[in-house]
Structures are given as structure tokens and as C-alpha cells.
Scaffold this motif. Structure first.
Motif, PDB file in Angstrom:
ATOM      1  N   ARG A   1       0.834  -1.203   0.000  1.00  0.00           N
ATOM      2  CA  ARG A   1       0.000   0.000   0.000  1.00  0.00           C
ATOM      3  C   ARG A   1       0.872   1.257   0.000  1.00  0.00           C
ATOM      4  NH1 ARG A   1      -5.220   1.348   1.791  1.00  0.00           N
ATOM      5  NH2 ARG A   1      -5.625   3.490   1.089  1.00  0.00           N
ATOM      6  N   SER A   2       1.949   1.234   0.783  1.00  0.00           N
ATOM      7  CA  SER A   2       2.856   2.372   0.844  1.00  0.00           C
ATOM      8  C   SER A   2       3.468   2.657  -0.518  1.00  0.00           C
ATOM      9  CB  SER A   2       3.963   2.093   1.866  1.00  0.00           C
ATOM     10  OG  SER A   2       4.918   3.131   1.878  1.00  0.00           O
ATOM     11  N   ILE A   3       3.932   1.606  -1.191  1.00  0.00           N
ATOM     12  CA  ILE A   3       4.552   1.771  -2.504  1.00  0.00           C
ATOM     13  C   ILE A   3       3.543   2.255  -3.534  1.00  0.00           C
ATOM     14  CG2 ILE A   3       5.582   0.467  -4.416  1.00  0.00           C
ATOM     15  CD1 ILE A   3       7.002  -1.225  -2.220  1.00  0.00           C
ATOM     16  N   LYS A   4       2.305   1.787  -3.416  1.00  0.00           N
ATOM     17  CA  LYS A   4       1.260   2.238  -4.337  1.00  0.00           C
ATOM     18  C   LYS A   4       0.984   3.726  -4.167  1.00  0.00           C
ATOM     19  CE  LYS A   4      -3.458   1.202  -5.858  1.00  0.00           C
ATOM     20  NZ  LYS A   4      -4.651   0.324  -5.635  1.00  0.00           N
ATOM     21  N   LEU A   5       1.003   4.192  -2.914  1.00  0.00           N
ATOM     22  CA  LEU A   5       0.755   5.603  -2.637  1.00  0.00           C
ATOM     23  C   LEU A   5       1.905   6.486  -3.105  1.00  0.00           C
ATOM     24  CD1 LEU A   5      -0.820   5.476   0.942  1.00  0.00           C
ATOM     25  CD2 LEU A   5      -1.966   6.147  -1.182  1.00  0.00           C
ATOM     26  N   ASN A   6       3.122   5.985  -2.936  1.00  0.00           N
ATOM     27  CA  ASN A   6       4.301   6.780  -3.332  1.00  0.00           C
ATOM     28  C   ASN A   6       5.447   5.861  -3.713  1.00  0.00           C
ATOM     29  OD1 ASN A   6       6.351   8.586  -3.735  1.00  0.00           O
ATOM     30  ND2 ASN A   6       6.457   9.301  -1.619  1.00  0.00           N
ATOM     31  N   PRO A   7       5.531   5.488  -4.983  1.00  0.00           N
ATOM     32  CA  PRO A   7       6.597   4.569  -5.425  1.00  0.00           C
ATOM     33  C   PRO A   7       7.986   5.191  -5.433  1.00  0.00           C
ATOM     34  CG  PRO A   7       5.302   5.328  -7.299  1.00  0.00           C
ATOM     35  CD  PRO A   7       4.606   5.832  -6.069  1.00  0.00           C
ATOM     36  N   ASP A   8       8.094   6.474  -5.175  1.00  0.00           N
ATOM     37  CA  ASP A   8       9.392   7.146  -5.220  1.00  0.00           C
ATOM     38  C   ASP A   8      10.078   7.232  -3.861  1.00  0.00           C
ATOM     39  OD1 ASP A   8       9.123   7.626  -7.968  1.00  0.00           O
ATOM     40  OD2 ASP A   8       8.029   9.487  -7.617  1.00  0.00           O
ATOM     41  N   GLN A   9       9.435   6.726  -2.805  1.00  0.00           N
ATOM     42  CA  GLN A   9      10.065   6.790  -1.484  1.00  0.00           C
ATOM     43  C   GLN A   9      10.796   5.476  -1.205  1.00  0.00           C
ATOM     44  OE1 GLN A   9       8.443   5.278   1.638  1.00  0.00           O
ATOM     45  NE2 GLN A   9       6.941   4.169   0.423  1.00  0.00           N
ATOM     46  N   HIS A  10      11.915   5.571  -0.503  1.00  0.00           N
ATOM     47  CA  HIS A  10      12.817   4.437  -0.339  1.00  0.00           C
ATOM     48  C   HIS A  10      12.451   3.483   0.782  1.00  0.00           C
ATOM     49  CE1 HIS A  10      14.575   6.481   3.152  1.00  0.00           C
ATOM     50  NE2 HIS A  10      14.489   7.580   2.431  1.00  0.00           N
ATOM     51  N   ARG A  11      11.768   3.943   1.802  1.00  0.00           N
ATOM     52  CA  ARG A  11      11.565   3.134   3.002  1.00  0.00           C
ATOM     53  C   ARG A  11      10.836   1.828   2.708  1.00  0.00           C
ATOM     54  NH1 ARG A  11      10.955   8.397   4.897  1.00  0.00           N
ATOM     55  NH2 ARG A  11      12.403   8.943   6.568  1.00  0.00           N
ATOM     56  N   ALA A  12       9.671   1.939   2.066  1.00  0.00           N
ATOM     57  CA  ALA A  12       8.861   0.740   1.842  1.00  0.00           C
ATOM     58  C   ALA A  12       9.590  -0.272   0.961  1.00  0.00           C
ATOM     59  CB  ALA A  12       7.515   1.107   1.225  1.00  0.00           C
ATOM     60  N   TRP A  13      10.341   0.203  -0.017  1.00  0.00           N
ATOM     61  CA  TRP A  13      11.095  -0.715  -0.870  1.00  0.00           C
ATOM     62  C   TRP A  13      12.109  -1.501  -0.034  1.00  0.00           C
ATOM     63  CZ3 TRP A  13       9.197  -1.822  -5.363  1.00  0.00           C
ATOM     64  CH2 TRP A  13       8.559  -0.860  -6.150  1.00  0.00           C
ATOM     65  N   ASN A  14      12.852  -0.799   0.831  1.00  0.00           N
ATOM     66  CA  ASN A  14      13.864  -1.472   1.651  1.00  0.00           C
ATOM     67  C   ASN A  14      13.230  -2.386   2.697  1.00  0.00           C
ATOM     68  OD1 ASN A  14      16.381  -0.687   0.588  1.00  0.00           O
ATOM     69  ND2 ASN A  14      16.183   1.335   1.497  1.00  0.00           N
ATOM     70  N   PHE A  15      12.139  -1.936   3.308  1.00  0.00           N
ATOM     71  CA  PHE A  15      11.467  -2.767   4.298  1.00  0.00           C
ATOM     72  C   PHE A  15      10.891  -4.026   3.631  1.00  0.00           C
ATOM     73  CE2 PHE A  15      10.347   1.259   6.953  1.00  0.00           C
ATOM     74  CZ  PHE A  15      11.668   1.340   7.376  1.00  0.00           C
ATOM     75  N   ARG A  16      10.329  -3.862   2.430  1.00  0.00           N
ATOM     76  CA  ARG A  16       9.778  -5.029   1.732  1.00  0.00           C
ATOM     77  C   ARG A  16      10.899  -5.957   1.278  1.00  0.00           C
ATOM     78  NH1 ARG A  16       5.606  -4.537  -3.308  1.00  0.00           N
ATOM     79  NH2 ARG A  16       7.564  -4.531  -4.499  1.00  0.00           N
ATOM     80  N   GLY A  17      12.054  -5.376   0.954  1.00  0.00           N
ATOM     81  CA  GLY A  17      13.215  -6.205   0.636  1.00  0.00           C
ATOM     82  C   GLY A  17      13.637  -7.057   1.828  1.00  0.00           C
ATOM     83  N   ALA A  18      13.639  -6.449   3.020  1.00  0.00           N
ATOM     84  CA  ALA A  18      13.983  -7.197   4.231  1.00  0.00           C
ATOM     85  C   ALA A  18      12.971  -8.308   4.490  1.00  0.00           C
ATOM     86  CB  ALA A  18      14.043  -6.251   5.431  1.00  0.00           C
ATOM     87  N   LEU A  19      11.704  -8.013   4.225  1.00  0.00           N
ATOM     88  CA  LEU A  19      10.670  -9.033   4.378  1.00  0.00           C
ATOM     89  C   LEU A  19      10.922 -10.191   3.414  1.00  0.00           C
ATOM     90  CD1 LEU A  19       7.979  -9.954   5.630  1.00  0.00           C
ATOM     91  CD2 LEU A  19       6.802  -8.667   3.819  1.00  0.00           C
ATOM     92  N   GLY A  20      11.323  -9.864   2.198  1.00  0.00           N
ATOM     93  CA  GLY A  20      11.639 -10.905   1.225  1.00  0.00           C
ATOM     94  C   GLY A  20      12.775 -11.803   1.680  1.00  0.00           C
ATOM     95  N   ILE A  21      13.791 -11.213   2.308  1.00  0.00           N
ATOM     96  CA  ILE A  21      14.902 -12.008   2.839  1.00  0.00           C
ATOM     97  C   ILE A  21      14.398 -12.953   3.926  1.00  0.00           C
ATOM     98  CG2 ILE A  21      17.058 -11.912   4.154  1.00  0.00           C
ATOM     99  CD1 ILE A  21      17.438 -11.085   1.279  1.00  0.00           C
ATOM    100  N   LEU A  22      13.556 -12.438   4.810  1.00  0.00           N
ATOM    101  CA  LEU A  22      13.028 -13.266   5.888  1.00  0.00           C
ATOM    102  C   LEU A  22      12.197 -14.433   5.364  1.00  0.00           C
ATOM    103  CD1 LEU A  22      11.947 -10.505   8.421  1.00  0.00           C
ATOM    104  CD2 LEU A  22      13.805 -12.135   8.714  1.00  0.00           C
ATOM    105  N   LEU A  23      11.547 -14.223   4.210  1.00  0.00           N
ATOM    106  CA  LEU A  23      10.701 -15.257   3.626  1.00  0.00           C
ATOM    107  C   LEU A  23      11.437 -16.085   2.577  1.00  0.00           C
ATOM    108  CD1 LEU A  23       7.384 -13.194   3.243  1.00  0.00           C
ATOM    109  CD2 LEU A  23       7.979 -14.832   5.046  1.00  0.00           C
ATOM    110  N   TYR A  24      12.745 -15.881   2.448  1.00  0.00           N
ATOM    111  CA  TYR A  24      13.583 -16.607   1.489  1.00  0.00           C
ATOM    112  C   TYR A  24      13.188 -16.300   0.038  1.00  0.00           C
ATOM    113  CZ  TYR A  24      14.937 -19.257   5.624  1.00  0.00           C
ATOM    114  OH  TYR A  24      15.391 -19.605   6.866  1.00  0.00           O
TER     115      TYR A  24
END
Length: 205
Positions: A151-174
Motif C-alpha cells: 500500500r505504501s509503494i502504491k501511494l508513493n513509489p518514489d520513497q525508499h523506506r517501503a522498498w527497503n522494508f519489503r526487501g527485508a521481508l523478502g529475505i526473511l521469507l527466502y
């Protein structure tokens, strides 16, 4: 009692992998947004004259405890000031958001989630959804975290936080390919902390 037949070498490898994963996620989550140029905010201190001066003064005293990082240096002190700000101005969305972030640093996941949810109800923003996603991830709710980060990325795809946080989530989920893609998006938007950590730990190239 069932005997553990797993060989010491296999067990050691699994423990080593888990340890590296935890170290990576901890370093990424604690340093995200702190070592790279910050995305410019229209009003980084949250002071607008909209709320009573006493409320905004306490908010400002709390806000400086973060500096340019997403990690609060003194979360207990920040919460004290934010409690006072909210008592004076119960509709102060940014104060709820910051108090939620401080509670997250104290591992009070439920309190953090409730405060950030209140901030979203008062004033929805990409940043608020990103931070609630981070809180859900740190509290073990991967499904809720993904929903908020999307939802965060949909609202503002130009901000870095959600991309990095979702990347960390991806690592946790392999989910390494998806995680690397998200980290690269975060890097392209001004914060390469996640990508650099992922490369250093062998998750991305």
C-alpha cells in the motif's frame, strides 16, 4: 525421547545461516535510511502551527531524538514528550506515528501498531503505511507487513523506506530475487543500505 539424528555439521550450517540472516535483518532494519541521503519531506519536524504551541513544542523535543535516523536514541524520553503532545492535541497524527516508532524500538509491537494505525486513520500517508509494515514484520506478522508495504509503494513509489522494508521481508521469507529487486528500487530512490547489506551477506549480486 526421540533422538536427534541430524549430523553436527548440518546443524551447524543451519545455525550459521540463521545467525547471518538475523544479523543482516537487524543491521538493515536499524540502519535503514540513516546512512544514505534522506528523501526530502515538506515538513520534517511535523510543525505546522496547526496544533497548540505546547503540543508542537513537545513534538519537536521528541523529534530531535531521531536525528536523521529511523531509530530513536532515547525512545522512553520520546514517548514522554509525545504523550504530552497527544494529551494536548489528540488529533496530532504525526505524534501518534512517532510514538509508534518509539514503541517499536522498545519492542512493544502491539502498542506501536495501535499508534501507527491511529496516525493512518487521522492522516494516511505512504510513510505511515511503511512504518506499520515494518512494525508488523518485526512483530512476526508477514502477511500484514506485505499488505502495508504494498500500500505504501502504491501511494508513493518514489520513497525508499517501503522498498527497503519489503526487501527485508523478502529475505526473511527466502524470496531472494524479489528482495533484491526491492532493494534496488530503494537504492534508486536514494537509500542503498538494504542493497549493500544484501550484497555483503550474499543474498544479492
Amino acid at each position: 525421547m526421540k533422538k536427534n539424528t541430524q549430523s553436527p555439521s548440518v546443524a551447524t550450517q543451519k545455525i550459521s545461516h540463521l545467525f547471518l540472516l538475523l544479523l543482516f535483518c537487524l543491521s538493515m532494519l536499524l540502519s535503514a535510511c540513516s546512512s544514505q541521503p534522506q528523501t526530502t519531506e515538506a515538513n520534517p519536524m511535523g510543525l505546522s502551527g496547526t496544533y497548540p504551541k505546547e503540543a508542537e513544542a513537545h513534538f519537536a523535543l521528541a523529534r530531535v531524538l531521531w536525528g536523521d535516523s529511523d531509530v530513536c536514541r532515547e525512545p522512553e524520553e520520546a514517548i514522554t514528550h509525545l504523550d504530552r503532545a497527544i494529551s494536548v492535541a489528540p488529533e496530532y497524527a504525526e505524534a501518534y506515528l512517532r510514538r509508534g516508532m518509539a514503541k517499536s524500538d522498545l519492542r512493544d509491537w502491539d502498542g506501536a501498531f495501535d499508534d501507527i494505525t491511529k496516525a493512518i486513520r487521522l492522516q494516511p500517508s505512504a510513510a505511515a503505511y511503511a512504518y506499520r509494515g515494518l512494525v508488523s514484520m518485526r512483530g512476526g506478522n508477514a502477511l500484514g507487513a506485505r499488505k502495508d508495504l504494498d500500500r505504501s509503494i502504491k501511494l508513493n513509489p518514489d520513497q525508499h523506506r517501503a522498498w527497503n522494508f519489503r526487501g527485508a521481508l523478502g529475505i526473511l521469507l527466502y524470496e531472494y530475487p524479489a528482495a533484491c529487486k526491492d532493494f534496488k528500487e530503494g537504492c534508486s530512490n536514494g537509500d542503498c543500505t538494504g542493497l549493500n547489506s544484501a550484497i555483503a551477506n550474499g543474498y544479492c549480486k
